[in-house]
Design a protein around this motif. Structure first.
Motif, PDB file in Angstrom:
ATOM      1  N   GLY A 133      77.256  50.773  37.239  1.00  0.00           N
ATOM      2  CA  GLY A 133      76.234  50.835  38.262  1.00  0.00           C
ATOM      3  C   GLY A 133      74.822  50.680  37.752  1.00  0.00           C
ATOM      4  O   GLY A 133      74.547  50.698  36.560  1.00  0.00           O
ATOM      5  N   ALA A 134      73.887  50.519  38.687  1.00  0.00           N
ATOM      6  CA  ALA A 134      72.449  50.348  38.453  1.00  0.00           C
ATOM      7  C   ALA A 134      72.114  48.977  37.881  1.00  0.00           C
ATOM      8  O   ALA A 134      70.975  48.701  37.529  1.00  0.00           O
ATOM      9  N   LEU A 182      87.677  46.988  32.274  1.00  0.00           N
ATOM     10  CA  LEU A 182      86.291  46.629  32.022  1.00  0.00           C
ATOM     11  C   LEU A 182      85.415  47.862  31.843  1.00  0.00           C
ATOM     12  O   LEU A 182      84.229  47.848  32.161  1.00  0.00           O
ATOM     13  N   GLU A 183      85.993  48.940  31.373  1.00  0.00           N
ATOM     14  CA  GLU A 183      85.265  50.049  30.774  1.00  0.00           C
ATOM     15  C   GLU A 183      84.316  50.788  31.705  1.00  0.00           C
ATOM     16  O   GLU A 183      83.233  51.197  31.308  1.00  0.00           O
ATOM     17  N   MET A 184      84.703  50.964  32.965  1.00  0.00           N
ATOM     18  CA  MET A 184      83.988  51.908  33.816  1.00  0.00           C
ATOM     19  C   MET A 184      84.027  53.266  33.126  1.00  0.00           C
ATOM     20  O   MET A 184      85.012  53.645  32.508  1.00  0.00           O
ATOM     21  N   ARG A 185      82.946  54.038  33.215  1.00  0.00           N
ATOM     22  CA  ARG A 185      82.832  55.250  32.413  1.00  0.00           C
ATOM     23  C   ARG A 185      83.549  56.457  33.007  1.00  0.00           C
ATOM     24  O   ARG A 185      83.669  57.492  32.348  1.00  0.00           O
ATOM     25  N   GLY A 186      84.030  56.370  34.234  1.00  0.00           N
ATOM     26  CA  GLY A 186      84.834  57.438  34.819  1.00  0.00           C
ATOM     27  C   GLY A 186      86.164  56.884  35.275  1.00  0.00           C
ATOM     28  O   GLY A 186      86.394  55.673  35.277  1.00  0.00           O
ATOM     29  N   ALA A 187      87.074  57.771  35.652  1.00  0.00           N
ATOM     30  CA  ALA A 187      88.365  57.328  36.182  1.00  0.00           C
ATOM     31  C   ALA A 187      88.127  56.568  37.477  1.00  0.00           C
ATOM     32  O   ALA A 187      87.420  57.045  38.373  1.00  0.00           O
ATOM     33  N   GLY A 188      88.688  55.368  37.575  1.00  0.00           N
ATOM     34  CA  GLY A 188      88.420  54.596  38.781  1.00  0.00           C
ATOM     35  C   GLY A 188      89.277  53.364  38.900  1.00  0.00           C
ATOM     36  O   GLY A 188      90.440  53.430  39.287  1.00  0.00           O
ATOM     37  N   TRP A 189      88.720  52.231  38.547  1.00  0.00           N
ATOM     38  CA  TRP A 189      89.411  50.941  38.706  1.00  0.00           C
ATOM     39  C   TRP A 189      90.363  50.775  37.527  1.00  0.00           C
ATOM     40  O   TRP A 189      90.035  50.172  36.515  1.00  0.00           O
ATOM     41  N   GLU A 190      91.589  51.291  37.677  1.00  0.00           N
ATOM     42  CA  GLU A 190      92.568  51.301  36.591  1.00  0.00           C
ATOM     43  C   GLU A 190      93.978  51.160  37.159  1.00  0.00           C
ATOM     44  O   GLU A 190      94.224  51.341  38.347  1.00  0.00           O
ATOM     45  N   THR A 208      80.826  58.634  43.818  1.00  0.00           N
ATOM     46  CA  THR A 208      81.686  59.189  42.772  1.00  0.00           C
ATOM     47  C   THR A 208      81.550  58.422  41.466  1.00  0.00           C
ATOM     48  O   THR A 208      81.507  59.021  40.381  1.00  0.00           O
ATOM     49  N   HIS A 209      81.465  57.112  41.538  1.00  0.00           N
ATOM     50  CA  HIS A 209      81.522  56.281  40.330  1.00  0.00           C
ATOM     51  C   HIS A 209      80.192  55.668  39.916  1.00  0.00           C
ATOM     52  O   HIS A 209      80.035  55.280  38.759  1.00  0.00           O
ATOM     53  N   TYR A 210      79.248  55.566  40.824  1.00  0.00           N
ATOM     54  CA  TYR A 210      77.956  54.971  40.493  1.00  0.00           C
ATOM     55  C   TYR A 210      77.174  55.872  39.552  1.00  0.00           C
ATOM     56  O   TYR A 210      77.074  57.085  39.765  1.00  0.00           O
ATOM     57  N   GLU A 211      76.627  55.291  38.486  1.00  0.00           N
ATOM     58  CA  GLU A 211      75.732  56.021  37.583  1.00  0.00           C
ATOM     59  C   GLU A 211      74.773  55.028  36.950  1.00  0.00           C
ATOM     60  O   GLU A 211      74.946  53.826  37.075  1.00  0.00           O
ATOM     61  N   THR A 212      73.757  55.531  36.273  1.00  0.00           N
ATOM     62  CA  THR A 212      72.661  54.667  35.834  1.00  0.00           C
ATOM     63  C   THR A 212      72.580  54.473  34.327  1.00  0.00           C
ATOM     64  O   THR A 212      71.695  53.757  33.856  1.00  0.00           O
ATOM     65  N   ASN A 213      73.472  55.100  33.549  1.00  0.00           N
ATOM     66  CA  ASN A 213      73.380  54.982  32.094  1.00  0.00           C
ATOM     67  C   ASN A 213      74.033  53.728  31.543  1.00  0.00           C
ATOM     68  O   ASN A 213      73.682  53.267  30.461  1.00  0.00           O
TER      69      ASN A 213
END
Length: 685
Positions: free
Chosen positions: A541-542, A406-414, A530-535
């Motif tokens: 996130g946000a 689901l396209e999280m913008r950083g390495a994470g839920w993969e 680490t993974h939360y961001e606002t863009n």
């Protein structure tokens, strides 16, 4: 429900300029922001008129009055006053009030923008009213900028916006044609421009029609603007009557609740396309109002709003499910309007299809052909994604990188993740239920499916949950571990993968400053630095994808946490008061949406799903038996009247500590909330 129930005062709207559209189910058209009569792009697959704009210049006693949305001072032309969005039209108002040479010249403009229901184009109806003490000479002059119009095959109408095409050249007054080598298109403006004397208090009416289509030997036909506008209204009235017949009427003393429900329903209605050239008619698009996302995704239809979509379409959803069943899931995840597969391999596709089939089977009636397709697609997905090389993960699938997720913008839920592995277990249980219902599996085979499901749930608990940290981890093929506090964790909870300790740890995070904001929920917990961001609120996130906050609320209701479910749901009610329909995503710390994403989305139906099934506690089994355990909201009353499910008509009225449930005219509960079953009609304390 009626068209007027969906009206929104545009003065209250927080919809970004590029997100306001009105569609007919055949054409969708955009007004020019802050103008009383300007019109921008319109789309009517296969026609994409993305570069076209229409401006209207008014004259009063020979003086020019432009309508440009100018925000300067003095006499800068017509001043925009707002308007009203309806599903079938957009009504806007403008005012001009100035003294010139000692003479007051004052007139009002009312424009009505109506997308055509039977062709590519629109009608703009203009009403000029003289507010001066003396007669005025008034006129309205439409000026079209032809831009680009192209014909795109239906197979090309996927998530991105059409952007190609050749410039048009004027071949006659009010007529243009493309001059390139591709499919030839034609654009035409039909209007009558004349100056008329309008007496004080009286009005002058005029109409503009803009049409586009394939260039043929004969010109585009003339359109009677009055008949065309009436036709769109008739189509919309029939659409609302037909597709809301199974949905309840909702009223409430809770501020914003009923508005949120109606906007959620509107979000589904504006995704309906009724074009005989499409693979199904009706066709339920993922988005589409802004020309992008006219295709249908398995994920956000079946994954997020299967129950609400089933109530909306009833048996009309079956052909759509059949068309989706033809998608090769190892390569694609959606269909274009002509049924052409599109997209990429997606981790949630098989689950989403079975979720859709399950809802159809319970709310409309079991369909053995759809069950067999769901089983085939599920087993295909079991071989589509690899296993981890470590044998201890043998019961889990590796769902790959972000393009499959689901396209999280950083390495994470993969890779090895709790969800959608947990949904695999849910699927196995549902396949066992359906297989037994149709006699397609034996009791022993069904038990084998359930054993596979339990092994998956056990593997998630043992290998993907960190009990010290109280959160899920994702395991990569090389052993790398990521801890991402994604809202997808609650999908695993909903699918039954969590034991009580895990559930308690997740629930403790559904609080302000972590998963909750004042105006909704966030896709990544704010506590995850680490993974939360606002863009990108969609998955990072946000804020969140529009379907996620109501899905979270419904999950909490289903798990017996009604107070927490209500706390999530109530934060979304602002959307019903300030948006005509729900966009792809929105923020949770401010009451705003995200302008660079799609203008509307089918998962906006999630609000209606959470309210109906969360507050009534309704569940329906394959045999058509109903059970309800109502969850009255605190501090207010809400009523659901006329909900149609499997031949039963339900009325549910809730207030704190009390529920009245009526089935087919028979009161089956009138007192404290309790479990009610039907057809037995018994209340179980």
């Amino acid at each position: 429900m009626t068209l007027d129930e969906f009206a929104l005062d545009l003065v209250k709207s927080v919809t970004p300029d590029g997100h306001l559209w009105v569609g007919s189910g055949r054409t969708t058209v955009q007004p020019v922001a802050r103008t009383a009569a300007g019109v921008g792009a319109f789309y009517s697959p296969p026609v994409a008129a993305h570069g076209v704009s229409l401006a209207v210049v008014f004259t009063v006693d020979g003086f020019t009055v432009p309508d440009t949305g100018n925000t300067g001072k003095g006499d800068i032309g017509l001043l925009y006053q707002g308007g009203t969005w309806y599903p079938d039209k957009l009504v806007r108002h403008g005012s001009y009030h100035h003294r010139k040479n000692g003479v007051l010249r004052s007139f009002a403009v009312e424009s009505t923008l109506v997308p055509l229901a039977d062709a590519a184009g629109y009608v703009l109806r203009l009403k000029l009213t003289n507010r001066s003490p003396q007669p005025l000479s008034l006129s309205a002059h439409p000026r079209l900028e032809p831009g680009k119009v192209e014909l795109r095959p239906l197979s090309d109408w996927v998530f991105g916006l059409p952007r190609g095409g050749d410039p048009l050249v004027e071949t006659a007054p009010g007529a243009w044609q493309t001059a390139g080598y591709g499919p030839q298109t034609e654009l035409r403006v039909q209007s009558e421009t004349r100056t008329v004397v309008v007496f004080p208090g009286e009005s002058h009416l005029s109409e503009v029609v803009v049409l586009a289509g394939p260039r043929t030997a004969s010109r585009l036909p003339l359109v009677d603007a009055t008949i065309a506008a009436r036709r769109t209204s008739q189509v919309w009235k029939a659409r609302v009557e037909r597709f809301t017949a199974r949905l309840p009427d909702v009223t409430s003393t809770v501020p914003g609740l009923a508005d949120y429900y109606r906007r959620s329903v509107a979000s589904g209605l504006v995704c309906l396309w009724e074009d005989p050239a499409f693979v199904t008619n009706p066709f339920l698009a993922t988005c589409g109002l802004d020309g992008g996302g006219v295709n249908t995704y398995l994920w956000d239809l079946g994954g997020y709003v299967p129950q609400a979509a089933t109530l909306l379409l009833g048996s009309d959803l079956v052909p759509i499910a059949q068309a989706l069943a033809r998608v090769p899931l190892e390569t694609y995840f959606s269909i274009a309007p002509d049924g052409t597969p599109s997209g990429t391999p997606y981790s949630y596709s098989a689950f989403s299809f079975l979720s859709l089939v399950w809802s159809i089977s319970c709310l409309v009636g079991p369909d053995e052909a759809l069950y067999r397709e769901a089983r085939r697609l599920f087993e295909l997905a079991e071989t589509q994604f690899p296993r981890h090389p470590d044998p201890k993960f043998a019961d889990l699938l590796d769902y790959g990188e972000q393009r499959n997720m689901l396209e999280m913008r950083g390495a994470g839920w993969e890779h090895l993740v709790a969800s959608p592995n947990a949904e695999r277990a849910w699927c196995l249980d549902r396949l066992a239920d359906l297989g037994l219902h149709f006699g397609a599996v034996t009791l022993g085979e069904a038990a084998g499916l359930r054993t596979r499901a339990e092994r998956i749930r056990l593997a998630i608990r043992e290998h993907l949950w960190d009990r010290e940290r109280g959160e899920f981890k994702s395991v990569f093929p090389d052993g790398h571990v990521e801890y991402a506090r994604s809202i997808q964790a609650f999908d695993a909870l909903r699918a039954g993968a969590c034991d009580p300790e895990m559930e308690a740890a997740l629930l403790a995070q559904v609080v302000d400053g972590q998963y909750l904001g004042d105006y909704g929920a966030t896709s990544v917990s704010r506590a995850d630095t680490t993974h939360y961001e606002t863009n990108d609120p969609d998955w990072s996130g946000a804020g969140a994808y529009t379907g996620d906050p109501p899905a979270l609320a419904l999950t909490l209701y289903e798990r017996g946490h009604a107070a927490l479910g209500w706390d999530v749901l109530r934060r979304l009610f602002w959307m019903g008061q300030h948006l005509p329909y729900f966009p792809q995503e929105h923020r949770c710390d401010t009451p705003t949406t995200v302008a660079h994403k799609r203008a509307n989305v089918i998962s906006g139906l999630g609000g209606a799903e959470a309210l109906i099934f969360g507050l009534t506690g309704l569940q329906v089994d394959l045999g058509g038996s109903l059970s309800l355990f109502p969850n009255p909201p605190p501090g207010g009353e809400v009523s659901f009247r006329g909900l149609q499910v499997r031949g039963a008509t339900l009325d549910v009225v809730l207030r704190p500590g009390h529920a009245t449930i009526t089935v087919n005219g028979t009161v089956v509960l009138d007192g404290p909330p309790a479990l009610v079953t039907w057809p037995t009609g018994r209340a179980h304390g």
